[in-house]
Design a protein around this motif. Structure first.
Motif, PDB file in Angstrom:
ATOM      1  N   SER A 133       0.837  -1.205   0.000  1.00  0.00           N
ATOM      2  CA  SER A 133       0.000   0.000   0.000  1.00  0.00           C
ATOM      3  C   SER A 133       0.871   1.254   0.000  1.00  0.00           C
ATOM      4  O   SER A 133       1.637   1.475  -0.933  1.00  0.00           O
ATOM      5  CB  SER A 133      -0.964  -0.034   1.192  1.00  0.00           C
ATOM      6  N   HIS A 189      -2.988  -0.969  -3.047  1.00  0.00           N
ATOM      7  CA  HIS A 189      -4.180  -0.172  -2.739  1.00  0.00           C
ATOM      8  C   HIS A 189      -4.168   1.124  -3.551  1.00  0.00           C
ATOM      9  O   HIS A 189      -3.377   2.030  -3.288  1.00  0.00           O
ATOM     10  CB  HIS A 189      -4.222   0.164  -1.249  1.00  0.00           C
ATOM     11  N   GLN A 248     -12.117  -6.262  -6.746  1.00  0.00           N
ATOM     12  CA  GLN A 248     -11.438  -7.330  -6.025  1.00  0.00           C
ATOM     13  C   GLN A 248     -10.893  -8.333  -7.040  1.00  0.00           C
ATOM     14  O   GLN A 248     -11.501  -8.544  -8.097  1.00  0.00           O
ATOM     15  CB  GLN A 248     -12.387  -8.045  -5.049  1.00  0.00           C
ATOM     16  N   PRO A 255     -15.597  -4.099  -0.181  1.00  0.00           N
ATOM     17  CA  PRO A 255     -14.248  -3.884   0.365  1.00  0.00           C
ATOM     18  C   PRO A 255     -14.006  -4.768   1.588  1.00  0.00           C
ATOM     19  O   PRO A 255     -14.948  -5.139   2.300  1.00  0.00           O
ATOM     20  CB  PRO A 255     -14.252  -2.400   0.759  1.00  0.00           C
ATOM     21  N   ASN A 276     -11.359  -4.751   5.000  1.00  0.00           N
ATOM     22  CA  ASN A 276     -10.424  -3.861   5.703  1.00  0.00           C
ATOM     23  C   ASN A 276     -10.448  -2.462   5.088  1.00  0.00           C
ATOM     24  O   ASN A 276      -9.427  -1.782   5.046  1.00  0.00           O
ATOM     25  CB  ASN A 276      -8.994  -4.418   5.649  1.00  0.00           C
ATOM     26  N   SER A 277     -11.619  -2.066   4.583  1.00  0.00           N
ATOM     27  CA  SER A 277     -11.814  -0.784   3.882  1.00  0.00           C
ATOM     28  C   SER A 277     -10.992  -0.702   2.605  1.00  0.00           C
ATOM     29  O   SER A 277     -10.716   0.397   2.119  1.00  0.00           O
ATOM     30  CB  SER A 277     -11.456   0.397   4.803  1.00  0.00           C
ATOM     31  N   CYS A 278     -10.605  -1.845   2.053  1.00  0.00           N
ATOM     32  CA  CYS A 278      -9.736  -1.869   0.876  1.00  0.00           C
ATOM     33  C   CYS A 278     -10.411  -2.585  -0.294  1.00  0.00           C
ATOM     34  O   CYS A 278     -10.997  -3.653  -0.128  1.00  0.00           O
ATOM     35  CB  CYS A 278      -8.424  -2.589   1.193  1.00  0.00           C
ATOM     36  N   LYS A 279     -10.292  -2.000  -1.455  1.00  0.00           N
ATOM     37  CA  LYS A 279     -10.798  -2.599  -2.684  1.00  0.00           C
ATOM     38  C   LYS A 279      -9.940  -2.079  -3.827  1.00  0.00           C
ATOM     39  O   LYS A 279     -10.151  -0.950  -4.261  1.00  0.00           O
ATOM     40  CB  LYS A 279     -12.275  -2.228  -2.882  1.00  0.00           C
ATOM     41  N   SER A 299      -8.326  -5.797  -2.098  1.00  0.00           N
ATOM     42  CA  SER A 299      -7.844  -6.216  -0.783  1.00  0.00           C
ATOM     43  C   SER A 299      -6.862  -7.370  -0.921  1.00  0.00           C
ATOM     44  O   SER A 299      -7.104  -8.316  -1.675  1.00  0.00           O
ATOM     45  CB  SER A 299      -9.026  -6.647   0.088  1.00  0.00           C
ATOM     46  N   GLY A 346       2.915  -0.371   3.971  1.00  0.00           N
ATOM     47  CA  GLY A 346       1.542   0.084   3.813  1.00  0.00           C
ATOM     48  C   GLY A 346       0.846   0.326   5.133  1.00  0.00           C
ATOM     49  O   GLY A 346       1.222  -0.231   6.158  1.00  0.00           O
ATOM     50  N   ASP A 362      -4.365  -4.953   6.253  1.00  0.00           N
ATOM     51  CA  ASP A 362      -4.850  -5.793   5.160  1.00  0.00           C
ATOM     52  C   ASP A 362      -3.783  -6.807   4.761  1.00  0.00           C
ATOM     53  O   ASP A 362      -2.614  -6.464   4.609  1.00  0.00           O
ATOM     54  CB  ASP A 362      -5.218  -4.921   3.953  1.00  0.00           C
TER      55      ASP A 362
END
Length: 385
Positions: free
Chosen positions: A204, A231, A274, A295, A297-300, A302, A325, A329
């Motif tokens: 990240s 990310h 994803q 998403p 872990n608030s990640c897309k 991930s 990062g 995640d």
């Protein structure tokens, strides 16, 4: 720790005000001034000595890229968060800025009211500033102490030994005592007997620069596919792939839905989606599947989402790599990979732009190999060849 001193650099008065107001609401941050172009920014950097710039990329007289080049060439101890537009040109210039050493970037809102745009900037900028604050304090505290954990032996012998032997700790040249790694859980693993057939990487903040340094060191000797979650929002991952492809002997591309995995090809998950590995129609080959799943872990994209699929389809023959990062995640996905016989490589804290994503895998004891950035390519190769 003293307050972080920030200089706001943007040729648009609206964004100078938005960023200035957002920064004033973040604890331990002091806005020391502003500038309307890069040339003015350089003179104010010299007099105000900010720790951080919020830096527009496209400006008259001198661009944000030229400011970063000046900072790099003159070894000025100032970092930058870039403000970028969601366009192809904006994304390409942002990737260049990150490779030059910018700490991170946010996208400029292109629609909405002043209040709505201020909230968007605050939501994006606040965690980055807080990560920078933590890293600055971290750097002051820990710069003199290093630890590297390596598997015993070399090449294929080290791969099998890494899962069954105790790790050895090599301290820095001053023979300082290094605290033992915390192992708060036992992970039962599948014994592996073969080299890795795939490499999965999660990364990240600080990623584009780290990848630009690491990936050119990977050669076609690998002969396996590499899948990467960086990310980033849409458009930016395509620019990242293009930039890395120009630097590497391996092919680097933004992944496409349904394409088969190929040796010596690096597939980067498209921003805002994803990516996972699935079985091909013949049941033997493996393909990429791009989804619009929520998403994690608030990640897309991930890393956890990707790593779980590697754990399922490459039992006992995969390498998981976790690098610089924010956040955590990748940790849960790496634990699944570890249970299924994967080798786990983590970037060490001193070489991370932000020591977030590698922290949990290291402290929980599932990382087999912990090395600085410049050693990651070598350790990846050792798990394959």
């Amino acid at each position: 720790m003293d307050k972080i001193k920030v200089l706001v650099v943007d040729d648009t008065i609206v964004y100078r005000k938005i960023v200035n107001d957002v920064l004033k609401n973040i604890p331990d941050v002091e806005v020391v001034g502003s500038a309307t172009n890069g040339k003015t920014a350089l003179s104010r950097i010299a007099s105000l000595k900010p720790d951080l710039l919020t830096l527009d990329i496209e400006m008259p007289e001198m661009s944000g890229i030229e400011v970063l080049e000046h900072i790099r060439d003159n070894a000025i101890p100032t970092s930058a968060v870039m403000l970028s537009t969601l366009t192809q040109r904006g994304s390409e210039m942002t990737i260049k800025a990150l490779e030059l050493g910018a700490f991170d970037f946010i996208s400029k809102p292109d629609q909405g009211t002043m209040a709505e745009n201020m909230q968007k900037v605050s939501d994006a900028l606040t965690p980055i500033i807080n990560a920078f604050k933590r890293q600055k304090g971290f750097s002051k505290t820990f710069t003199t102490e290093k630890s590297i954990i390596k598997p015993v032996g070399q090449g294929r012998d080290s791969v099998s030994h890494a899962l069954t032997s105790r790790k050895s700790v090599v301290t820095g040249t001053q023979n300082k005592t290094v605290s033992p790694i915390k192992k708060n859980k036992t992970v039962a693993v599948v014994r592996r007997h073969t080299p890795s057939s795939i490499i999965g990487i999660g990364i990240s903040t600080g990623g584009p620069k780290a990848l630009a340094l690491m990936m050119p060191l990977l050669t076609p000797r690998l002969n396996v596919p590499i899948v990467v979650v960086q990310h980033m929002p849409p458009v930016f991952t395509q620019s990242l792939a293009k930039s890395l492809n120009a630097k590497c002997s391996l092919e680097v591309k933004e992944a496409e839905n349904g394409e088969p995995l190929r040796p010596n090809t690096v597939f980067i998950a498209p921003g805002g989606t994803q990516m996972k590995i699935v079985a091909g129609p013949d049941g033997r080959t493996r393909h990429i599947k791009i989804t619009d799943d929520p998403p994690e872990n608030s990640c897309k994209p991930s890393a956890d989402y990707l790593f779980r699929s590697i754990a399922e389809h490459y039992v006992g023959r995969a390498t998981g790599v976790i690098m610089t990062g924010m956040g955590s995640d990748g940790s849960k996905g790496l634990e699944m990979m570890k249970k299924n016989g994967s080798i786990i490589i983590a970037q060490d804290k001193d070489s991370c732009t932000v020591y977030g994503m590698p922290k949990e895998p290291i402290e929980s004891g599932i990382a087999d190999i912990i090395v600085p950035l410049e050693k990651i390519a070598e350790e990846i190769t050792n798990t394959v060849i």
